[in-house]
Design a protein around this motif. Structure first.
Motif, mmCIF file in Angstrom:
data_model
loop_
_atom_site.group_PDB
_atom_site.id
_atom_site.type_symbol
_atom_site.label_atom_id
_atom_site.label_comp_id
_atom_site.label_asym_id
_atom_site.label_seq_id
_atom_site.Cartn_x
_atom_site.Cartn_y
_atom_site.Cartn_z
ATOM 1 N N ILE A 45 27.124 45.322 39.858
ATOM 2 C CA ILE A 45 26.077 45.224 40.886
ATOM 3 C C ILE A 45 25.612 46.605 41.320
ATOM 4 O O ILE A 45 24.481 46.760 41.791
ATOM 5 C CB ILE A 45 26.539 44.382 42.096
ATOM 6 N N GLY A 46 26.470 47.614 41.130
ATOM 7 C CA GLY A 46 26.076 48.988 41.443
ATOM 8 C C GLY A 46 25.002 49.514 40.515
ATOM 9 O O GLY A 46 24.355 50.522 40.810
ATOM 10 N N HIS A 47 24.809 48.838 39.393
ATOM 11 C CA HIS A 47 23.738 49.192 38.462
ATOM 12 C C HIS A 47 22.557 48.239 38.565
ATOM 13 O O HIS A 47 21.713 48.168 37.668
ATOM 14 C CB HIS A 47 24.278 49.220 37.029
ATOM 15 N N GLY A 48 22.518 47.496 39.668
ATOM 16 C CA GLY A 48 21.376 46.624 39.920
ATOM 17 C C GLY A 48 21.362 45.365 39.083
ATOM 18 O O GLY A 48 20.309 44.744 38.937
ATOM 19 N N LEU A 49 22.528 44.982 38.554
ATOM 20 C CA LEU A 49 22.617 43.803 37.697
ATOM 21 C C LEU A 49 23.348 42.678 38.421
ATOM 22 O O LEU A 49 24.388 42.914 39.036
ATOM 23 C CB LEU A 49 23.363 44.130 36.406
ATOM 24 N N PRO A 50 22.850 41.459 38.348
ATOM 25 C CA PRO A 50 23.559 40.332 38.959
ATOM 26 C C PRO A 50 24.926 40.139 38.310
ATOM 27 O O PRO A 50 25.113 40.413 37.123
ATOM 28 C CB PRO A 50 22.653 39.133 38.675
ATOM 29 N N CYS A 51 25.894 39.669 39.096
ATOM 30 C CA CYS A 51 27.233 39.461 38.583
ATOM 31 C C CYS A 51 27.860 38.243 39.249
ATOM 32 O O CYS A 51 27.823 38.123 40.484
ATOM 33 C CB CYS A 51 28.118 40.685 38.834
ATOM 34 N N THR A 52 28.441 37.371 38.440
ATOM 35 C CA THR A 52 29.166 36.210 38.928
ATOM 36 C C THR A 52 30.655 36.446 38.733
ATOM 37 O O THR A 52 31.098 36.751 37.625
ATOM 38 C CB THR A 52 28.760 34.937 38.165
ATOM 39 N N VAL A 53 31.425 36.336 39.821
ATOM 40 C CA VAL A 53 32.877 36.478 39.750
ATOM 41 C C VAL A 53 33.504 35.093 39.866
ATOM 42 O O VAL A 53 33.207 34.350 40.801
ATOM 43 C CB VAL A 53 33.422 37.387 40.866
ATOM 44 N N ILE A 54 34.374 34.770 38.905
ATOM 45 C CA ILE A 54 35.081 33.497 38.909
ATOM 46 C C ILE A 54 36.531 33.749 39.312
ATOM 47 O O ILE A 54 37.241 34.520 38.655
ATOM 48 C CB ILE A 54 35.070 32.812 37.524
ATOM 49 N N GLY A 55 36.973 33.110 40.398
ATOM 50 C CA GLY A 55 38.361 33.215 40.836
ATOM 51 C C GLY A 55 39.068 31.885 40.726
ATOM 52 O O GLY A 55 38.601 30.976 40.043
ATOM 53 N N HIS A 56 40.201 31.766 41.439
ATOM 54 C CA HIS A 56 40.930 30.500 41.367
ATOM 55 C C HIS A 56 41.438 30.022 42.722
ATOM 56 O O HIS A 56 42.118 29.006 42.806
ATOM 57 C CB HIS A 56 42.106 30.607 40.391
ATOM 58 N N SER A 57 41.116 30.756 43.805
ATOM 59 C CA SER A 57 41.530 30.312 45.138
ATOM 60 C C SER A 57 40.583 30.901 46.168
ATOM 61 O O SER A 57 40.011 31.983 45.971
ATOM 62 C CB SER A 57 42.966 30.745 45.450
ATOM 63 N N GLU A 58 40.417 30.201 47.275
ATOM 64 C CA GLU A 58 39.542 30.711 48.335
ATOM 65 C C GLU A 58 40.083 32.009 48.914
ATOM 66 O O GLU A 58 39.323 32.921 49.241
ATOM 67 C CB GLU A 58 39.385 29.654 49.438
ATOM 68 N N LYS A 59 41.405 32.093 49.033
ATOM 69 C CA LYS A 59 42.015 33.318 49.557
ATOM 70 C C LYS A 59 41.726 34.497 48.631
ATOM 71 O O LYS A 59 41.404 35.602 49.075
ATOM 72 C CB LYS A 59 43.522 33.120 49.705
ATOM 73 N N GLY A 60 41.819 34.231 47.325
ATOM 74 C CA GLY A 60 41.538 35.286 46.363
ATOM 75 C C GLY A 60 40.090 35.730 46.396
ATOM 76 O O GLY A 60 39.780 36.914 46.278
ATOM 77 N N LEU A 61 39.184 34.775 46.575
ATOM 78 C CA LEU A 61 37.763 35.118 46.650
ATOM 79 C C LEU A 61 37.466 35.963 47.886
ATOM 80 O O LEU A 61 36.658 36.896 47.820
ATOM 81 C CB LEU A 61 36.912 33.851 46.661
ATOM 82 N N GLU A 62 38.113 35.641 48.990
ATOM 83 C CA GLU A 62 37.900 36.420 50.208
ATOM 84 C C GLU A 62 38.405 37.849 50.024
ATOM 85 O O GLU A 62 37.752 38.812 50.445
ATOM 86 C CB GLU A 62 38.591 35.754 51.391
ATOM 87 N N ARG A 63 39.577 38.003 49.388
ATOM 88 C CA ARG A 63 40.088 39.353 49.094
ATOM 89 C C ARG A 63 39.115 40.098 48.196
ATOM 90 O O ARG A 63 38.899 41.308 48.358
ATOM 91 C CB ARG A 63 41.463 39.277 48.426
#
Length: 310
Positions: A21-39
């Motif tokens: 995203i620092g290069h202006g490109l969209p990025c999707t991050v896939i996690g496995h827990s809500e706690k992990g996504l918040e971190r």
């Protein structure tokens, strides 16, 4: 341009997403827990705050970059993505799950680039339904700052996958080395383990201290090899002198193939390094923010090359 996803919301995944995203490109991050996504969200925000504090980015850059980020636990969000950085735990079951999700949801020709440095590329290929599109692209911490990436092919990796990976990494202002096959530790971790082994040996032999070893590496090897290559230096010294040095030094180098007592004692006592507060150093006596900044500081100028949004 590739449509990019990062599968894994830990430290590596968070920093990889920061870079994208620092290069202006969209990025999707896939996690496995809500706690992990918040971190993950907090880690990415902290990365931007660090850049802002150094004058390398602005609040508007951060806002625009964060708007390009999607963070989710749903693998179906891979739909339409053409390039996936895999950054999950180093286990066959975890890797296989990512590769199967990519084959199910992502574009048919999507490349999966594993961040692994400890699993053989051939082993990873055997876990994938589409091995011809899989390779290793091993980054270094902190991923968004340190520019080197080790790209490793296996026997079935298509050249087109290598070419697309190199093109994307160039867009992300990475410096790439390519390995034609896997070896344990790839390049950099092999060099590091050789230094770690010798350093622990010298400490255990009472030759010197951890602090003085770090000073020697920092102010001789670190500064030298920041401007010239290791093997450029070897050639500059010359084979004759280097062979004389080797004949004198090789017989006395540490050659153990076992974990050393310093490490096994630390594991047994819980004194396992920075996270435990005690290892070779007493980390209660160190400034954590200062250490985090020093880890990043050699790479600050490289951030100025980014094509930041906002």
């Amino acid at each position: 341009m590739e449509k990019i996803a990062v599968y894994g919301s830990g430290t590596i995944g968070s920093c990889q997403a920061t870079l994208v995203i620092g290069h202006g490109l969209p990025c999707t991050v896939i996690g496995h827990s809500e706690k992990g996504l918040e971190r993950c969200r907090k880690a990415i925000a902290q990365n931007w705050d660090d850049l802002i504090a150094e004058g390398l980015a602005t609040a508007s850059n951060k806002e625009a970059a964060m708007a390009l980020l999607t963070v989710t636990n749903d693998p179906a969000a891979l739909e339409g993505h053409t390039f996936i950085f895999e950054a999950v735990t180093e286990g066959a079951a975890e890797k296989r799950a990512v590769y199967e999700a990519a084959a199910q949801y992502a574009a048919e020709d999507a490349i999966v680039a594993s961040c692994s440095s400890s699993m053989d590329a051939e082993v990873l290929a055997a876990l994938s339904p589409r091995p011809e599109h899989l390779l290793i692209a091993h980054p270094f911490q902190p991923v968004h700052m340190l520019p080197l990436v080790e790209v490793v092919r296996h026997e079935r990796t298509e050249q087109a996958a290598i070419d697309r990976t190199l093109a994307l990494l160039e867009t992300l202002h990475r410096q790439v080395v390519v390995l034609n096959r896997s070896v344990p530790g790839l390049l950099v971790n092999r060099f590091a383990q050789a230094l770690f082994r010798e350093s622990i040996y010298l400490i255990e032999q009472g030759v010197t201290t951890a602090a003085d070893i770090d000073k020697a590496v920092k102010y001789a090897m670190g500064m030298r090899y920041a401007s010239i290559g290791l093997l450029e230096y070897f050639d500059a010294v010359g084979f004759q002198l280097e062979s004389t040095i080797a004949q004198n030094v090789y017989p006395d180098l540490c050659g153990t193939r076992e974990l050393q007592k310093t490490v096994t004692d630390g594991l047994a006592s819980g004194k396992t390094g920075q996270a435990a507060g005690q290892g070779l150093y007493d980390w209660s006596q160190k400034d954590g923010d200062d250490f985090r900044r020093r880890k990043q500081s050699p790479y600050f100028e490289g951030v100025r090359e980014w094509t930041m949004p906002g």
